[in-house]
Design a protein around this motif. Structure first.
Motif, PDB file in Angstrom:
ATOM      1  N   VAL A 517       0.840  -1.202   0.000  1.00  0.00           N
ATOM      2  CA  VAL A 517       0.000   0.000   0.000  1.00  0.00           C
ATOM      3  C   VAL A 517       0.874   1.251   0.000  1.00  0.00           C
ATOM      4  CG1 VAL A 517      -1.709   1.324   1.319  1.00  0.00           C
ATOM      5  CG2 VAL A 517      -1.933  -1.153   1.137  1.00  0.00           C
ATOM      6  N   LEU A 518       1.945   1.233   0.768  1.00  0.00           N
ATOM      7  CA  LEU A 518       2.836   2.387   0.828  1.00  0.00           C
ATOM      8  C   LEU A 518       3.458   2.672  -0.539  1.00  0.00           C
ATOM      9  CD1 LEU A 518       3.969   4.510   2.735  1.00  0.00           C
ATOM     10  CD2 LEU A 518       5.844   2.956   3.264  1.00  0.00           C
ATOM     11  N   ILE A 519       3.817   1.619  -1.261  1.00  0.00           N
ATOM     12  CA  ILE A 519       4.370   1.807  -2.602  1.00  0.00           C
ATOM     13  C   ILE A 519       3.345   2.486  -3.508  1.00  0.00           C
ATOM     14  CG2 ILE A 519       4.863   0.486  -4.700  1.00  0.00           C
ATOM     15  CD1 ILE A 519       6.810  -1.163  -3.164  1.00  0.00           C
ATOM     16  N   CYS A 520       2.082   2.080  -3.405  1.00  0.00           N
ATOM     17  CA  CYS A 520       1.037   2.709  -4.210  1.00  0.00           C
ATOM     18  C   CYS A 520       0.940   4.206  -3.936  1.00  0.00           C
ATOM     19  CB  CYS A 520      -0.320   2.056  -3.923  1.00  0.00           C
ATOM     20  SG  CYS A 520      -0.493   0.386  -4.560  1.00  0.00           S
ATOM     21  N   HIS A 521       1.095   4.577  -2.681  1.00  0.00           N
ATOM     22  CA  HIS A 521       0.925   5.987  -2.307  1.00  0.00           C
ATOM     23  C   HIS A 521       2.170   6.825  -2.552  1.00  0.00           C
ATOM     24  CE1 HIS A 521      -3.091   5.981  -0.623  1.00  0.00           C
ATOM     25  NE2 HIS A 521      -2.833   4.827  -0.044  1.00  0.00           N
ATOM     26  N   ASP A 535       7.969  -1.108  -7.783  1.00  0.00           N
ATOM     27  CA  ASP A 535       7.235  -2.191  -8.440  1.00  0.00           C
ATOM     28  C   ASP A 535       6.417  -2.940  -7.390  1.00  0.00           C
ATOM     29  OD1 ASP A 535       6.278  -4.216 -10.014  1.00  0.00           O
ATOM     30  OD2 ASP A 535       8.228  -4.938 -10.690  1.00  0.00           O
ATOM     31  N   LEU A 536       5.126  -2.979  -7.593  1.00  0.00           N
ATOM     32  CA  LEU A 536       4.217  -3.580  -6.627  1.00  0.00           C
ATOM     33  C   LEU A 536       4.212  -5.113  -6.676  1.00  0.00           C
ATOM     34  CD1 LEU A 536       1.913  -3.023  -4.546  1.00  0.00           C
ATOM     35  CD2 LEU A 536       0.341  -2.942  -6.484  1.00  0.00           C
ATOM     36  N   CYS A 565      -5.499  -8.076  -2.886  1.00  0.00           N
ATOM     37  CA  CYS A 565      -4.365  -7.782  -3.772  1.00  0.00           C
ATOM     38  C   CYS A 565      -4.818  -7.209  -5.104  1.00  0.00           C
ATOM     39  CB  CYS A 565      -3.565  -9.060  -4.035  1.00  0.00           C
ATOM     40  SG  CYS A 565      -2.659  -9.691  -2.630  1.00  0.00           S
ATOM     41  N   LEU A 566      -5.885  -7.782  -5.658  1.00  0.00           N
ATOM     42  CA  LEU A 566      -6.325  -7.350  -6.991  1.00  0.00           C
ATOM     43  C   LEU A 566      -6.923  -5.946  -6.938  1.00  0.00           C
ATOM     44  CD1 LEU A 566      -7.832 -10.611  -8.532  1.00  0.00           C
ATOM     45  CD2 LEU A 566      -5.473  -9.771  -8.510  1.00  0.00           C
ATOM     46  N   GLY A 571      -6.046  -0.051  -8.050  1.00  0.00           N
ATOM     47  CA  GLY A 571      -5.719   1.299  -7.583  1.00  0.00           C
ATOM     48  C   GLY A 571      -4.355   1.746  -8.070  1.00  0.00           C
ATOM     49  N   PHE A 572      -3.412   0.829  -8.046  1.00  0.00           N
ATOM     50  CA  PHE A 572      -2.046   1.133  -8.498  1.00  0.00           C
ATOM     51  C   PHE A 572      -2.032   1.473  -9.988  1.00  0.00           C
ATOM     52  CE2 PHE A 572       2.247  -0.241  -9.907  1.00  0.00           C
ATOM     53  CZ  PHE A 572       3.023   0.529  -9.041  1.00  0.00           C
TER      54      PHE A 572
END
Length: 631
Positions: A517-521, A535-536, A565-566, A571-572
């Protein structure tokens, strides 16, 4: 007449419950206190004041005042509201007559002037006591350099020969932050300002008088920025120029170290190797492998796994299995190690040492102990001298007070000859014992607002007060209130330079911020220190295989919803969530690799054709294109 006024001086604070322009201003939260409590505590600390009286019609405010050391005075009838028949002169007469009958002198002090300094009160008292023949009272005033009109005429300037505003003749307004007068005169004059007052000019900050809700918001904002004097305004501008918000921070994954609380650090080498590989491939900066502990100070027992006692040998074997992996960090808790447990950094595979300072005093009570902290600072200095990047992690961040944080920063930053100028800032730039001063959300109780304020406070103390540019701020959030990533982002906005997370949030109790989640943000944030693209997928694949399969993550109920996860992937990729939901509803059991591949194909198709809505045809095309990947 006596040459000095030696009688009893009592400060009277008038507060009503019925303010209409700013409802509840006297008792509503102002920072971590209230305007009333702030003023009472200030006046109780002023030398020369013999007592503090709070006069009010509100039982709750009177109870609050009495609880912190003031004498309560219940107002008489007619003085409760702004619309009452009694005038301000009636109030002055009433207060002098009944609020403090044993006083020789009265200081009338409103609580809506929150920036009046203790030193200003004391100087006004000195003038009043020492010059009775010249002045019958002392009143705080503000010098207004504005162009005034009255009765359709200019009051203080000539329109035909208009001067610059700084050259205007002074027009003084009484602020009522403090007015000192003999009690008998206050009764006879029916005012707190006499006929021969000393008009004591206060600066524009001390003159702030909260009348409206806008005044309240502005004042509270200044207070939250630690602005208490005009010098602080200049200092704060310097602080704001030390860095911009929302810069990409360093990312540290602590899946093994914090996740070890769930299994006493009994991870297999295979698990740790896969986690390290996933974290490295994701583009994160640090992988915290566990604790460095001295077996004599913290004797091993059968329940503890080897990642509670990480040696350089363990780390070397790990990085040999994952060539080119990210940097390695270990944590060392005060009382369980010595600096001698670390070789020189040049001879060690460890890059970062995070020294944990638990909130325990010498009697093992949960209190800040300056002596214990000084020992922690010395340990950090010793380890830093060996060439490591050093973090000092402060446990229980929400328990420490602002005064304790100031002491902490003063100890963290050291110099051979530390001295401070008139503005309270260090004259010589200081050197810190660590590279990062960390706030640890130990109980998961730090709010997003508090995280922001604490990061700003530490940055201000280190960067401005101590003139130390070599120590940044880190933040470690727990997810007890399901707000881990929210407060982490607040900390980043406030200037945190490094933040922690765990894959799938694996950690003690409610867990931690999820690394994925942190990577997405943080993927879209400016800056970044390693130049890598985040890279998620490696984190999702590791979590799916080793922590919890994605098909079991949605809530099992009559409704199909919940984090997964999906959904995280949609969102990513910035795409419609129904594509993920369709897989979950109709193709449960599909390998995660195929699901992600489908979503990426769909995203490319949707973005290239500007199709932002869900289209079953696009879904079916992706399903057909990936059918070679068996269930």
């Amino acid at each position: 007449m006596s040459s000095v006024r030696n009688g009893r001086l009592v400060a009277v604070i008038p507060v009503r419950s019925g303010s209409t322009r700013c409802p509840g201003k006297n008792s509503r939260p102002f920072g971590t206190s209230t305007l009333l409590e702030r003023k009472v505590r200030t006046l109780l600390s002023v030398k020369g004041i013999d007592g503090v009286v709070v006069s009010s019609d509100c039982p709750n405010m009177l109870k609050l005042a009495e609880g912190i050391g003031a004498t309560p005075h219940r107002r008489g009838n007619g003085f409760e509201t702004e619309t009452g028949d009694n005038s301000a002169s009636d109030l002055f007469h009433h207060l002098a007559s009944s609020a403090c009958p044993d006083a020789d002198y009265i200081m009338y002090a409103t609580c809506v002037t929150p920036f009046m300094k203790k030193e200003t009160f004391e100087e006004m008292i000195r003038i009043f006591r020492n010059e009775p023949e010249k002045y019958d009272s002392v009143a705080s005033v503000q010098n207004n350099k504005n162009f005034f009109w009255m009765n359709d005429k200019p009051l203080n300037f000539d329109p035909k020969a208009q001067c610059k505003s700084q050259n205007l003749p002074p027009v003084l307004n009484v602020t009522y932050a403090a007015c000192i007068i003999e009690r008998d005169n206050m009764i006879s004059f029916r005012n707190c300002v006499g006929e021969r007052p000393f008009l004591y000019e206060v600066d524009e900050l001390e003159a702030i008088d909260i009348d409206t809700s806008l005044d309240f918001v502005i004042s509270e904002s200044l207070h939250k920025l630690s602005i208490n004097t005009l010098d602080d305004v200049t200092t704060n501008l310097q602080y704001l120029n030390t860095g911009a918000s929302r810069q990409k921070p360093l990312l540290l994954d602590c899946t093994i170290r914090d996740g070890g609380y769930t299994n006493s650090w009994n991870f297999s080498d295979e698990f740790v190797t896969k986690a390290y590989k996933a974290v490295s491939e994701s583009g994160m900066d640090y992988f915290e492998i566990g604790f460095r502990s001295n077996t004599k100070l913290f004797p091993p027992h059968s329940k503890m796994g080897k990642f509670a006692y990480v040696t350089d040998g363990v780390v070397r074997k790990l990085i040999a299995r994952v060539p080119g992996g990210c940097k390695i960090a270990v944590m060392a808790k005060m009382g369980t190690f010595t600096a001698d447990d670390f070789f020189n950094a040049a001879d060690s595979p460890v890059d970062m040492v995070r020294v944990l300072f638990p909130l325990l005093d010498e009697d093992r009570k949960s209190k800040f102990c300056e002596k214990k902290f000084a020992e922690c600072v010395q340990a950090c200095r010793d380890i830093k001298a060996k060439g490591y990047t050093v973090c000092l992690n402060l446990a229980c961040a929400e328990v420490l007070t602002m005064a304790e944080y100031e002491s902490i920063c003063d100890l963290v930053v050291y110099s051979k000859h530390k001295s401070f100028g008139p503005d309270g800032n260090a004259i010589v730039p200081g050197t810190a014992c660590c590279d990062f001063l960390y706030l640890a959300d130990t109980y998961g109780a730090v709010s997003a607002d508090l995280a922001s304020r604490l990061v700003k406070k530490l940055r201000f103390e280190l960067t401005v007060r101590q003139r130390c540019s070599g120590c940044s701020i880190g933040f470690h959030a727990h997810n007890n209130l399901s707000d881990g990533w929210t407060k982490t982002l607040s900390a980043i906005d406030a200037g945190a330079s490094i933040v922690d997370s765990c894959i799938f949030g694996l950690g003690r109790g409610a867990g931690n911020v999820q690394s994925e989640v942190l990577i997405c943000h943080t993927q879209g944030m400016a800056g970044g220190r390693n130049g890598k693209t985040l890279d998620l997928e490696p984190l999702l694949h590791f979590g799916d295989t080793n922590i919890q399969s994605y098909e079991h993550l949605p809530f099992q109920s009559r409704f199909s919803f919940g984090q997964n996860c999906l959904h995280l992937m949609t969102g990513f990729l910035r795409m419609h969530p129904d594509y993920a939901q369709t897989i979950l509803n109709n193709y449960r059991g599909m390998p995660l690799s195929r699901s992600i591949k489908m979503l990426k194909m769909i995203q490319q198709k949707c973005h290239s054709t500007c199709q932002n809505s869900f289209h079953m045809k696009i879904f079916e095309e992706a399903l057909e294109a990936t059918k070679e990947e068996e269930f």
